[in-house]
Scaffold this active site. Sequence first.
Site: not given
Ligand SMILES: NC(=O)c1ccc[n+]([C@@H]2O[C@H](COP(=O)([O-])OP(=O)(O)OC[C@H]3O[C@@H](n4cnc5c(N)ncnc54)[C@H](OP(=O)(O)O)[C@@H]3O)[C@@H](O)[C@H]2O)c1
Length: 299
Positions: A60, A101, A124
Amino acid sequence: MIVVFGGNGQLGQELTRAAASRVITLQALTHAEADITDSAAVAVALARWKPDLVVNAAAYTKVDLAESNVADARRINETGPAVLACVCASAGIPMVHVSTDYVFDGTKESAYCERDPVCPINAYGRTKAAGEDAVRRILKRHVIVRTAWVYSEFGQNFLKTILRLAATGDELRIVADQYGSPTSAREIAEAILHIAPLLLRDQGLAGTYHFTADGVTTWHGFASRVVAIAAPITGLNPLVIPIQTARYPTAAKRPANSCLDCRLFVQTFGFSLRYWSEGVDATTRVLAASSQRATSHVA
Ligand SMILES: NC(=O)c1ccc[n+]([C@@H]2O[C@H](COP(=O)([O-])OP(=O)(O)OC[C@H]3O[C@@H](n4cnc5c(N)ncnc54)[C@H](OP(=O)(O)O)[C@@H]3O)[C@@H](O)[C@H]2O)c1
């Protein structure tokens, strides 16, 4: 075989792309195909694909909405990783879990290292810290990769928002007192695929690691770079004005310092970091060119 949960997200899609170019067998499962909070669905997926390694790219990630949707954020960021860790532990499969982070409060004067105590300042971050704890508690063979300021050609992210706002022609007012390292999801995917065979060979590598691009900037620096690189392609060159965080109130507080010290990752896995602007430039060029093609097609 690697199975990825959260296959439709930024990182999930980059893992699929990176695996294809390396000839690695990888199955990315979307939220619809496998919900990480549903232990039966996770068990069925693992029984079907029999992976050597699981990657949890599901999360999320709506940082501001998490303040009012704490239950959803907790279910996906805490219960989900706990469920994955349980099923992986019973099946004897190691897991790479991705974190953030935002588990830190951002008050440290230098980059955060893995042993610094977590102290999240928003919902978050609290749910992600709880997810990390669950993975550590339940599954011995885990690697937690904390990253930051993620962008890619896919999904929603800051880089895409800047390109969209630049197209309106207005001045952009962007926060200039939060520091971090914009990190390409493509680089994170490459890094995860690089460490995968090493983790399978050496269980002693389990633990928590930081991984971002090299170098530091602010959101204002990030936005200015995107605008400068896109301008010759799009012809749009809005002014990017630095502002203080206090002038841009958001539901969730953000850490002022999001810099992660990645030396442990580099030394342990022999993977060198790219400077943050390299990935930003490449992604900006691809997105700006594709928006130009779309505009000229419409015209
Ligand atoms: N984005 C950032 O800036 C950032 C920064 C630091 C760390 N991170 C971490 O990096 C990782 C990847 O992030 P990202 O940016 O690739 O995230 P993202 O683009 O938001 O993708 C998250 C994915 O998780 C899926 N998802 C949500 N609930 C789920 C569930 N219950 N079961 C299975 N899939 C589910 C979503 O699908 P739906 O959309 O269909 O629900 C989405 O495809 C995460 O752990 C995040 O916390 C991200």
